[in-house]
Motif scaffolding. Sequence first.
Motif, PDB file in Angstrom:
ATOM      1  N   GLU A   1     104.726 132.117  99.012  1.00 13.29           N
ATOM      2  CA  GLU A   1     105.761 131.178  99.292  1.00 13.29           C
ATOM      3  C   GLU A   1     106.639 131.270  97.996  1.00 13.29           C
TER       4      GLU A   1
ATOM      5  N   GLU B   1     112.165 119.819  94.635  1.00 13.83           N
ATOM      6  CA  GLU B   1     111.832 121.370  94.763  1.00 13.83           C
ATOM      7  C   GLU B   1     111.054 121.765  93.899  1.00 13.83           C
ATOM      8  N   ILE B   2     111.126 121.327  92.508  1.00 14.59           N
ATOM      9  CA  ILE B   2     110.519 121.927  91.395  1.00 14.59           C
ATOM     10  C   ILE B   2     109.046 121.530  91.535  1.00 14.59           C
TER      11      ILE B   2
ATOM     12  N   ASN C   1     107.558 120.582  94.264  1.00 20.12           N
ATOM     13  CA  ASN C   1     106.924 120.931  95.375  1.00 20.12           C
ATOM     14  C   ASN C   1     106.597 122.160  95.319  1.00 20.12           C
ATOM     15  N   LYS C   2     107.100 123.188  94.283  1.00 20.43           N
ATOM     16  CA  LYS C   2     106.721 124.720  94.131  1.00 20.43           C
ATOM     17  C   LYS C   2     105.242 124.624  93.623  1.00 20.43           C
TER      18      LYS C   2
ATOM     19  N   TRP D   1     102.879 125.389  96.279  1.00 19.12           N
ATOM     20  CA  TRP D   1     103.158 126.813  97.203  1.00 19.12           C
ATOM     21  C   TRP D   1     102.170 127.775  96.695  1.00 19.12           C
TER      22      TRP D   1
ATOM     23  N   LYS E   1     117.041 116.337  94.886  1.00 17.15           N
ATOM     24  CA  LYS E   1     116.549 117.309  95.827  1.00 17.15           C
ATOM     25  C   LYS E   1     116.009 118.475  94.775  1.00 17.15           C
ATOM     26  N   GLU E   2     116.758 118.777  93.630  1.00 15.73           N
ATOM     27  CA  GLU E   2     116.126 119.963  92.632  1.00 15.73           C
ATOM     28  C   GLU E   2     114.719 119.449  92.282  1.00 15.73           C
TER      29      GLU E   2
ATOM     30  N   TYR F   1     110.573 132.285  97.734  1.00 20.55           N
ATOM     31  CA  TYR F   1     111.698 131.304  97.033  1.00 20.55           C
ATOM     32  C   TYR F   1     112.303 132.112  95.919  1.00 20.55           C
TER      33      TYR F   1
END
Length: 100
Positions: free
Chosen positions: A16, A5-6, A8-9, A12, A1-2, A20
């Motif tokens: 966004e 997120e990294i 996916n950033k 952004w 998950k982490e 975050y």
Amino acid sequence: KEAFEIANKFSWNKKELEHYDRILMREMDDVLVEEKRKNDLESAIRKAVMKAVNETETKAEIKAKQEKIEIAKSLLDILDIETIALKTKLSIEEVAKLKN
């Protein structure tokens, strides 16, 4: 998950990312506040325990002194002041006051 997120950033936009970052900062603040509460509680518990220990020691010291005085009073008619002071560990002055 982490890791997601990294990764996916990177897609952004600025708004966004700022949002975050605000969320992360709020979560870190919450953790710090909780740690401070925990430390404050532990400190209060330690202080309360030390106060209780000190009060117990003081009460024991008072009781021991009272017992010495009672022993000294009971010996006044058969021993001299110096001997009573030596045996009870009271000062000569304290024993002399009991005689009066």
